[in-house]
Design a protein around this motif. Structure first.
Motif, PDB file in Angstrom:
ATOM      1  N   MET A   1     -11.231 -16.902   2.749  1.00 41.55           N
ATOM      2  CA  MET A   1     -11.074 -17.799   3.898  1.00 41.55           C
ATOM      3  C   MET A   1     -12.398 -18.006   4.644  1.00 41.55           C
ATOM      4  O   MET A   1     -12.736 -19.129   5.010  1.00 41.55           O
ATOM      5  CB  MET A   1     -10.002 -17.264   4.855  1.00 41.55           C
ATOM      6  CG  MET A   1      -8.604 -17.401   4.284  1.00 41.55           C
ATOM      7  SD  MET A   1      -7.295 -16.973   5.429  1.00 41.55           S
ATOM      8  CE  MET A   1      -7.653 -15.278   5.785  1.00 41.55           C
TER       9      MET A   1
ATOM     10  N   PHE B   1      -9.401 -17.763  -3.700  1.00 39.07           N
ATOM     11  CA  PHE B   1      -8.418 -16.975  -2.961  1.00 39.07           C
ATOM     12  C   PHE B   1      -7.616 -16.083  -3.916  1.00 39.07           C
ATOM     13  O   PHE B   1      -7.567 -14.864  -3.757  1.00 39.07           O
ATOM     14  CB  PHE B   1      -7.491 -17.916  -2.187  1.00 39.07           C
ATOM     15  CG  PHE B   1      -6.512 -17.227  -1.299  1.00 39.07           C
ATOM     16  CD1 PHE B   1      -6.844 -16.919   0.001  1.00 39.07           C
ATOM     17  CD2 PHE B   1      -5.250 -16.883  -1.758  1.00 39.07           C
ATOM     18  CE1 PHE B   1      -5.938 -16.279   0.834  1.00 39.07           C
ATOM     19  CE2 PHE B   1      -4.340 -16.246  -0.944  1.00 39.07           C
ATOM     20  CZ  PHE B   1      -4.689 -15.948   0.358  1.00 39.07           C
TER      21      PHE B   1
ATOM     22  N   PHE C   1     -11.432 -23.223  -3.327  1.00 38.76           N
ATOM     23  CA  PHE C   1     -10.818 -22.290  -2.387  1.00 38.76           C
ATOM     24  C   PHE C   1      -9.585 -21.617  -2.989  1.00 38.76           C
ATOM     25  O   PHE C   1      -9.442 -20.397  -2.919  1.00 38.76           O
ATOM     26  CB  PHE C   1     -10.432 -22.992  -1.085  1.00 38.76           C
ATOM     27  CG  PHE C   1      -9.573 -22.140  -0.195  1.00 38.76           C
ATOM     28  CD1 PHE C   1     -10.100 -21.016   0.407  1.00 38.76           C
ATOM     29  CD2 PHE C   1      -8.245 -22.438   0.002  1.00 38.76           C
ATOM     30  CE1 PHE C   1      -9.310 -20.204   1.217  1.00 38.76           C
ATOM     31  CE2 PHE C   1      -7.449 -21.637   0.804  1.00 38.76           C
ATOM     32  CZ  PHE C   1      -7.989 -20.523   1.410  1.00 38.76           C
TER      33      PHE C   1
END
Length: 110
Positions: free
Chosen positions: A40, A61, A57
């Motif tokens: 994040m 993640f 992302f």
């Protein structure tokens, strides 16, 4: 705005329902949280620098969480789980602080 709403809804649901984490997964939860935080903060840094990609992302993640959990699991299997947990926490914490420093520089120009 949608991610912030999702975060708030998730926190509220967690407070209301207070889910129990199975005992077998409890050693992996702190590692998963730190790995997710690393992704994040990296995404926020990329967004500030104008190079954010939602695909990067999502992959970052989930791969961070899975790889960190796998490292701790392997450590548990060979009897050095706490040492590998510490190593994962140190490495990811360094990455988090590096990203936070870059975010601070981008926001405050200092």
């Amino acid at each position: 705005m949608i991610p912030i709403i999702g975060l708030v809804v998730g926190i509220v649901l967690g407070i209301i329902f207070q889910p129990d984490v199975p005992a077998a997964l409890q050693p992996y939860l702190p590692i998963a949280i730190i790995a997710a935080m690393d992704a994040m903060f990296g995404a926020f840094r990329a967004w500030l620098e104008g190079r954010f990609s939602d695909r990067v992302f999502v992959v970052s993640f989930f791969s961070n969480v899975l790889i960190a959990a796998l490292i701790v699991w392997v450590g548990d299997q060979i009897g050095v789980g706490s040492q590998l947990s510490t190593g994962v926490v140190v490495v990811l914490s360094i990455r988090i602080f590096t990203n936070v420093a870059a975010i601070r520089r981008a926001i405050f120009h200092a």
